[in-house]
Design a protein around this motif. Structure first.
Motif, PDB file in Angstrom:
ATOM      1  N   GLU A  97      95.716 -11.553  33.429  1.00 28.58           N
ATOM      2  CA  GLU A  97      96.613 -12.395  32.503  1.00 28.58           C
ATOM      3  C   GLU A  97      96.227 -12.562  31.454  1.00 28.58           C
ATOM      4  N   CYS A  98      95.060 -12.201  30.591  1.00 27.80           N
ATOM      5  CA  CYS A  98      94.534 -12.898  29.369  1.00 27.80           C
ATOM      6  C   CYS A  98      93.945 -11.430  29.004  1.00 27.80           C
TER       7      CYS A  98
ATOM      8  N   SER B 143      90.699 -10.566  28.931  1.00 22.71           N
ATOM      9  CA  SER B 143      89.560 -10.669  29.143  1.00 22.71           C
ATOM     10  C   SER B 143      88.765  -9.779  29.952  1.00 22.71           C
TER      11      SER B 143
ATOM     12  N   CYS C 255      88.388 -13.702  35.930  1.00 26.30           N
ATOM     13  CA  CYS C 255      87.913 -14.139  34.324  1.00 26.30           C
ATOM     14  C   CYS C 255      87.261 -14.746  33.581  1.00 26.30           C
TER      15      CYS C 255
ATOM     16  N   CYS D  47      90.901  -8.490  32.589  1.00 23.25           N
ATOM     17  CA  CYS D  47      92.426  -9.839  33.135  1.00 23.25           C
ATOM     18  C   CYS D  47      93.181  -8.989  33.336  1.00 23.25           C
TER      19      CYS D  47
ATOM     20  N   HIS E  22      91.247 -16.846  35.828  1.00 23.03           N
ATOM     21  CA  HIS E  22      92.049 -15.959  36.143  1.00 23.03           C
ATOM     22  C   HIS E  22      91.575 -15.479  37.519  1.00 23.03           C
TER      23      HIS E  22
ATOM     24  N   ASN F 121      88.651 -17.103  32.050  1.00 18.87           N
ATOM     25  CA  ASN F 121      89.841 -18.396  31.655  1.00 18.87           C
ATOM     26  C   ASN F 121      90.101 -18.660  33.458  1.00 18.87           C
TER      27      ASN F 121
HETATM   28 ZN   LIG Z   1      92.024 -13.797  32.149  1.00 17.85          ZN
END
Ligand SMILES: [Zn+2]
Length: 131
Positions: free
Chosen positions: A45-46, A48, A30, A43, A34, A32
């Motif tokens: 994790e976040c 996105s 992503c 994503c 990840h 960021n």
């Molecule tokens: Zn992410």
């Protein structure tokens, strides 16, 4: 990117990803940084949705492994065999270790990913070979 865009990495399925391991494989990253494995639309994790395909590092390191003595029925793998979780930096991949016995595998052993195909079922099997 639209949901129906066939070129979008998030639309890539697991089978296609497994097949790509024969040429080195890739993972989803992503905006960021990840890492995750397909199929992904966001994503994990976040959240996105700005995802791109990145090439997997050529080799990864065994993070954990275990020797399987009794195979689940229908799995099509003759025990004993070694399964491993391999760390490729931002992603972890689980598969079966080929060419190394449990005595020869250790935490940190360098392996490269590959794919095997069961001709009877068409199922892909992620495998790791000594790097
Ligand atoms: Zn992410």
């Amino acid at each position: 990117m639209s949901e129906s865009d066939p070129a979008a990495p998030a639309d890539t399925g697991y089978d296609e990803w497994a097949d790509s391991l024969a040429e080195g494989g890739y993972f989803i990253e992503c905006a960021n940084g990840h890492g995750s494995l397909p199929p992904r639309r966001v994503c994990p994790e976040c959240g996105s949705t700005d995802l791109a395909e990145e090439a997997l590092p050529e080799t990864g390191e065994v993070e954990t492994f275990s020797e399987i003595h009794v195979a689940p029925s229908g799995f099509g793998e003759d025990p004993p065999y070694v399964t491993a979780v391999v760390n490729f930096g931002t992603v972890r991949v689980t598969g079966i270790v080929r060419g190394l016995s449990a005595d020869e595998v250790a935490i940190g052993t360098a392996v490269r990913p590959d794919v095997e195909r069961n001709d009877a079922t068409g199922n892909r099997l992620v495998v790791f070979r000594s790097a």
